[in-house]
Design a protein around this motif. Structure first.
Motif, PDB file in Angstrom:
ATOM      1  N   ALA A 194       0.832  -1.210   0.000  1.00 54.54           N
ATOM      2  CA  ALA A 194       0.000   0.000   0.000  1.00 54.54           C
ATOM      3  C   ALA A 194       0.866   1.260   0.000  1.00 54.54           C
ATOM      4  CB  ALA A 194      -0.930  -0.002   1.213  1.00 54.54           C
ATOM      5  N   LYS A 195       1.966   1.221   0.746  1.00 55.70           N
ATOM      6  CA  LYS A 195       2.839   2.397   0.845  1.00 55.70           C
ATOM      7  C   LYS A 195       3.718   2.560  -0.394  1.00 55.70           C
ATOM      8  CE  LYS A 195       5.850   4.780   4.044  1.00 55.70           C
ATOM      9  NZ  LYS A 195       6.408   4.819   5.382  1.00 55.70           N
ATOM     10  N   TYR A 196       4.171   1.451  -0.967  1.00 52.49           N
ATOM     11  CA  TYR A 196       5.053   1.467  -2.137  1.00 52.49           C
ATOM     12  C   TYR A 196       4.464   0.583  -3.232  1.00 52.49           C
ATOM     13  CZ  TYR A 196       8.320   3.108   1.433  1.00 52.49           C
ATOM     14  OH  TYR A 196       8.915   3.796   2.444  1.00 52.49           O
ATOM     15  N   PRO A 197       3.427   1.060  -3.927  1.00 52.47           N
ATOM     16  CA  PRO A 197       2.774   0.233  -4.950  1.00 52.47           C
ATOM     17  C   PRO A 197       3.757  -0.234  -6.031  1.00 52.47           C
ATOM     18  CG  PRO A 197       1.570   2.277  -4.574  1.00 52.47           C
ATOM     19  CD  PRO A 197       2.850   2.375  -3.819  1.00 52.47           C
ATOM     20  N   GLY A 198       3.659  -1.491  -6.374  1.00 50.31           N
ATOM     21  CA  GLY A 198       4.475  -2.030  -7.453  1.00 50.31           C
ATOM     22  C   GLY A 198       5.879  -2.437  -7.061  1.00 50.31           C
ATOM     23  N   VAL A 199       6.249  -2.263  -5.791  1.00 50.17           N
ATOM     24  CA  VAL A 199       7.618  -2.577  -5.384  1.00 50.17           C
ATOM     25  C   VAL A 199       7.817  -4.076  -5.170  1.00 50.17           C
ATOM     26  CG1 VAL A 199       7.398  -2.326  -2.879  1.00 50.17           C
ATOM     27  CG2 VAL A 199       9.529  -1.711  -3.996  1.00 50.17           C
ATOM     28  N   LEU A 200       6.759  -4.802  -4.920  1.00 48.58           N
ATOM     29  CA  LEU A 200       6.863  -6.244  -4.676  1.00 48.58           C
ATOM     30  C   LEU A 200       6.520  -7.044  -5.923  1.00 48.58           C
ATOM     31  CD1 LEU A 200       5.056  -6.395  -1.225  1.00 48.58           C
ATOM     32  CD2 LEU A 200       7.517  -6.452  -1.654  1.00 48.58           C
ATOM     33  N   GLU A 201       7.280  -8.099  -6.131  1.00 48.38           N
ATOM     34  CA  GLU A 201       6.951  -9.041  -7.207  1.00 48.38           C
ATOM     35  C   GLU A 201       5.755  -9.873  -6.759  1.00 48.38           C
ATOM     36  OE1 GLU A 201       8.272  -9.118 -10.101  1.00 48.38           O
ATOM     37  OE2 GLU A 201      10.115  -7.988  -9.818  1.00 48.38           O
ATOM     38  N   LEU A 202       5.043 -10.453  -7.707  1.00 50.54           N
ATOM     39  CA  LEU A 202       3.942 -11.346  -7.369  1.00 50.54           C
ATOM     40  C   LEU A 202       4.471 -12.553  -6.613  1.00 50.54           C
ATOM     41  CD1 LEU A 202       1.913 -11.319 -10.691  1.00 50.54           C
ATOM     42  CD2 LEU A 202       1.387 -10.114  -8.572  1.00 50.54           C
ATOM     43  N   GLY A 203       3.637 -13.122  -5.793  1.00 50.60           N
ATOM     44  CA  GLY A 203       4.034 -14.297  -5.038  1.00 50.60           C
ATOM     45  C   GLY A 203       4.280 -15.503  -5.928  1.00 50.60           C
ATOM     46  N   ALA A 204       5.117 -16.399  -5.432  1.00 50.08           N
ATOM     47  CA  ALA A 204       5.414 -17.628  -6.165  1.00 50.08           C
ATOM     48  C   ALA A 204       4.351 -18.674  -5.850  1.00 50.08           C
ATOM     49  CB  ALA A 204       6.794 -18.138  -5.756  1.00 50.08           C
ATOM     50  N   LYS A 205       4.225 -19.641  -6.702  1.00 48.52           N
ATOM     51  CA  LYS A 205       3.317 -20.768  -6.463  1.00 48.52           C
ATOM     52  C   LYS A 205       4.013 -21.772  -5.550  1.00 48.52           C
ATOM     53  CE  LYS A 205       0.153 -19.557  -9.507  1.00 48.52           C
ATOM     54  NZ  LYS A 205      -0.765 -18.587  -9.010  1.00 48.52           N
ATOM     55  N   PHE A 206       3.228 -22.483  -4.732  1.00 47.62           N
ATOM     56  CA  PHE A 206       3.780 -23.452  -3.794  1.00 47.62           C
ATOM     57  C   PHE A 206       4.636 -24.499  -4.513  1.00 47.62           C
ATOM     58  CE2 PHE A 206       3.715 -27.313  -1.281  1.00 47.62           C
ATOM     59  CZ  PHE A 206       4.111 -26.836  -0.041  1.00 47.62           C
ATOM     60  N   GLU A 207       4.182 -24.975  -5.648  1.00 48.37           N
ATOM     61  CA  GLU A 207       4.909 -25.992  -6.404  1.00 48.37           C
ATOM     62  C   GLU A 207       6.266 -25.462  -6.854  1.00 48.37           C
ATOM     63  OE1 GLU A 207       1.728 -25.034  -7.122  1.00 48.37           O
ATOM     64  OE2 GLU A 207       0.717 -26.766  -6.267  1.00 48.37           O
ATOM     65  N   TYR A 208       6.305 -24.199  -7.257  1.00 52.23           N
ATOM     66  CA  TYR A 208       7.572 -23.584  -7.669  1.00 52.23           C
ATOM     67  C   TYR A 208       8.525 -23.512  -6.480  1.00 52.23           C
ATOM     68  CZ  TYR A 208      10.959 -19.984  -8.820  1.00 52.23           C
ATOM     69  OH  TYR A 208      12.127 -19.296  -9.010  1.00 52.23           O
TER      70      TYR A 208
END
Length: 91
Positions: A13-27
């Motif tokens: 919320a404070k830094y939009p777009g700074v985080l990559e999407l989460g990985a899948k459990f299998e990955y």
């Protein structure tokens, strides 16, 4: 919602777009399979929420590596540690 989930949400919320999407459990399972130990559930939770930082300047002096980079860094350090050498120089 866990404290980690809440912290990630506040960060996004404070830094939009700074985080990559989460990985899948299998990955995650496929990447950490080579490690000689089991990761704590909090590590899985972290990488399910975000697979590292898109902007690598958020944390002073470091950043959150994506999971594959973190495992590769661990392997490189282990290679040096097997020889009793530390791969960092002073100064």
């Amino acid at each position: 919602m866990s404290p980690l989930s809440e912290a990630i949400e506040r960060l996004e919320a404070k830094y939009p777009g700074v985080l990559e999407l989460g990985a899948k459990f299998e990955y995650i399972e496929s990447v950490v399979r080579e490690l000689p130990y089991q990761l704590p559930k909090e590590t899985y939770e972290l990488y399910l929420l975000t697979d590292g930082l898109a902007a690598r300047v958020l944390f002073w002096g470091g950043h959150l590596l994506c999971l594959s980079e973190a495992v590769d860094a661990y392997k490189r350090l282990q290679k040096y540690n097997n020889f009793g050498v530390v791969p960092f120089r002073k100064g």
